[in-house]
Design an enzyme around this catalytic site. Structure first.
Site, PDB file in Angstrom:
ATOM      1  N   LYS A   1    -127.103 -45.912   9.259  1.00  9.43           N
ATOM      2  CA  LYS A   1    -127.305 -44.555   8.753  1.00  9.43           C
ATOM      3  C   LYS A   1    -126.751 -44.406   7.327  1.00  9.43           C
ATOM      4  O   LYS A   1    -127.344 -43.714   6.495  1.00  9.43           O
ATOM      5  CB  LYS A   1    -126.676 -43.530   9.701  1.00  9.43           C
ATOM      6  CG  LYS A   1    -127.414 -43.394  11.042  1.00  9.43           C
ATOM      7  CD  LYS A   1    -128.874 -42.955  10.856  1.00  9.43           C
ATOM      8  CE  LYS A   1    -129.537 -42.469  12.130  1.00  9.43           C
ATOM      9  NZ  LYS A   1    -130.988 -42.150  11.914  1.00  9.43           N
TER      10      LYS A   1
ATOM     11  N   ILE B   1    -125.952 -33.503  19.071  1.00 11.89           N
ATOM     12  CA  ILE B   1    -127.136 -32.757  19.530  1.00 11.89           C
ATOM     13  C   ILE B   1    -127.372 -33.093  21.010  1.00 11.89           C
ATOM     14  O   ILE B   1    -127.136 -34.226  21.434  1.00 11.89           O
ATOM     15  CB  ILE B   1    -128.383 -33.161  18.702  1.00 11.89           C
ATOM     16  CG1 ILE B   1    -128.113 -33.097  17.195  1.00 11.89           C
ATOM     17  CG2 ILE B   1    -129.599 -32.305  19.087  1.00 11.89           C
ATOM     18  CD1 ILE B   1    -127.820 -31.726  16.651  1.00 11.89           C
TER      19      ILE B   1
ATOM     20  N   TYR C   1    -124.341 -48.531  14.262  1.00 12.69           N
ATOM     21  CA  TYR C   1    -125.175 -47.360  13.992  1.00 12.69           C
ATOM     22  C   TYR C   1    -124.794 -46.731  12.652  1.00 12.69           C
ATOM     23  O   TYR C   1    -125.667 -46.386  11.836  1.00 12.69           O
ATOM     24  CB  TYR C   1    -124.988 -46.362  15.146  1.00 12.69           C
ATOM     25  CG  TYR C   1    -125.668 -45.030  14.992  1.00 12.69           C
ATOM     26  CD1 TYR C   1    -126.995 -44.862  15.346  1.00 12.69           C
ATOM     27  CD2 TYR C   1    -124.970 -43.915  14.525  1.00 12.69           C
ATOM     28  CE1 TYR C   1    -127.619 -43.622  15.225  1.00 12.69           C
ATOM     29  CE2 TYR C   1    -125.583 -42.675  14.402  1.00 12.69           C
ATOM     30  CZ  TYR C   1    -126.901 -42.531  14.752  1.00 12.69           C
ATOM     31  OH  TYR C   1    -127.517 -41.308  14.636  1.00 12.69           O
TER      32      TYR C   1
ATOM     33  N   THR D   1    -129.632 -34.118  22.873  1.00 15.14           N
ATOM     34  CA  THR D   1    -130.728 -34.983  23.329  1.00 15.14           C
ATOM     35  C   THR D   1    -130.237 -35.786  24.536  1.00 15.14           C
ATOM     36  O   THR D   1    -129.030 -36.025  24.698  1.00 15.14           O
ATOM     37  CB  THR D   1    -131.181 -35.972  22.242  1.00 15.14           C
ATOM     38  OG1 THR D   1    -130.046 -36.743  21.827  1.00 15.14           O
ATOM     39  CG2 THR D   1    -131.756 -35.247  21.038  1.00 15.14           C
ATOM     40  N   GLU D   2    -131.200 -36.236  25.348  1.00 15.95           N
ATOM     41  CA  GLU D   2    -130.861 -36.972  26.566  1.00 15.95           C
ATOM     42  C   GLU D   2    -130.001 -38.203  26.247  1.00 15.95           C
ATOM     43  O   GLU D   2    -128.972 -38.434  26.883  1.00 15.95           O
ATOM     44  CB  GLU D   2    -132.169 -37.409  27.240  1.00 15.95           C
ATOM     45  CG  GLU D   2    -132.114 -37.460  28.754  1.00 15.95           C
ATOM     46  CD  GLU D   2    -133.478 -37.855  29.325  1.00 15.95           C
ATOM     47  OE1 GLU D   2    -133.538 -38.905  29.976  1.00 15.95           O
ATOM     48  OE2 GLU D   2    -134.457 -37.128  29.081  1.00 15.95           O
TER      49      GLU D   2
END
Lengths: 228, 228
Positions: free
Chosen positions: A122, A153, A118, A155-156
């Site tokens: 990015k 954050i 990841y 987020t799910e």
């Protein structure tokens, strides 16, 4: 998102006062899809003011497992499709003096463990779009590029992947979304959310890199990594 | 390099006192080749102490031309093959307490115009290997990772691509090669060559990003870009 979830998003957008809302189904792994999305958007909207690039492919949150094929696949979804969307959208964005917003992460600016594939994707976005921004300025093209550096954050998907391991409290996704849109509208070079938790660590990354590496390692509860 | 050039390199290594020197022919675009190189090296050398990753694919030095296929191909050569070599070599480097040396560039740390595809691949290396370094430290694995941040060097290819456009004087490739090897041997986190011309600009990248962007743009003679 699945079709039914996207239907819910559309309904909610209209409830909140959007004049119209549309979606296109497909996978960013499919090399032809980015161009298709942009063409469809132009057709439906009659032009483009802002391109917000925010999708990511699934990855694991753990020690790098040596799967080079996974890194390649993630590059396609998280990076190459962003470039392809930009190539397709740039002519219309030049017409409108528009904005490109690229959503990235702290893991796209400094070395975080457990996200090597990841992080690579990015960081690649930073390299590509920071270079492209310089070229647009030299060419006096009035299209802004905003890179968004987000911390943890709620987020799910982020909560599911990392909440047991990451020792920092997550920031609210609603405020985060607003900051992303504001950054694009104000044509900012980069935005940091939350500011103190992202910008301050980055101010030391080139001055005390080993201290930052240490502070990052200290923010994990390694015992809670999922055993495979 | 072509076979005959490699033959010359081998001859020169032996003249300079190397006990032995070998080469393997192939292309880093070929996904199976990185593993083949490492296996061959293990066979010939009986183990591995240092993996220096330094190859790059050809790219253009000009405004981004919208060719997403070229970006993908360059990622394969400049980034994915580095990851594949590392995956293959890591077991032997763990045996020896060895070193990985990753050659990158100023264009892999900050936004430079005319190298968007190249910058993406070099940033990706920073993201991947900085994340992997954190994981090796957490796992107490005694393999060092050194990222090399090079400025403008007087290699044949760099001089040919950019010497008419870049307004900085190139540093000597021989001294550069020595600094790369020293960085690996001393297990440094990152090396900067030449130090003042690379480290100092990077110290301001997060404090005054727009100033650095401006200084970078000022270091080019845009009129001398090759017309296509």
């Amino acid at each position: 998102l699945r079709g039914s979830s996207m239907g819910n998003v559309i309904t909610r957008c209209l409830e909140l006062g959007a004049a119209s809302a549309q979606y296109v189904r497909g996978s960013m792994e499919d090399e032809a899809f980015p161009e298709h999305v942009v063409k469809k958007a132009e057709l439906v909207l009659g032009g483009l003011d802002m391109l917000i690039l925010n999708h990511v492919g699934n990855s694991y949150f753990n020690y790098f497992d040596g799967d080079v094929g996974h890194v390649q696949k993630l590059l396609k979804i998280n990076f190459l499709s962003y470039v392809a969307m930009t190539v397709s959208a740039l002519p219309r964005l030049k017409d409108s003096g528009g904005s490109i917003v690229v959503v990235s992460s702290m893991a796209g600016k400094a070395g975080f463990p457990f996200t090597a594939p990841y992080s690579a994707t990015k960081f690649a976005l930073d390299g590509f779009f920071s270079s492209l921004r310089q070229e647009l300025i030299i060419q006096k093209v009035d299209v802004s590029i905003t890179l968004c550096i987000l911390g943890f954050i709620d987020t799910e998907s982020a909560m599911k992947a990392a909440s047991d391991v990451v020792l920092v409290s997550p920031a609210p996704k609603e405020e985060c979304a607003l900051e992303i849109i504001k950054g694009g509208a104000l044509r900012q070079r980069e935005i940091y959310y939350k500011y103190a938790a992202t910008k301050i660590p980055l101010l030391i990354r080139d001055w005390a890199p080993e201290l930052l590496d240490y502070l990052i390692r200290r923010s994990y509860n390694v015992e809670n990594l999922k055993k495979n």
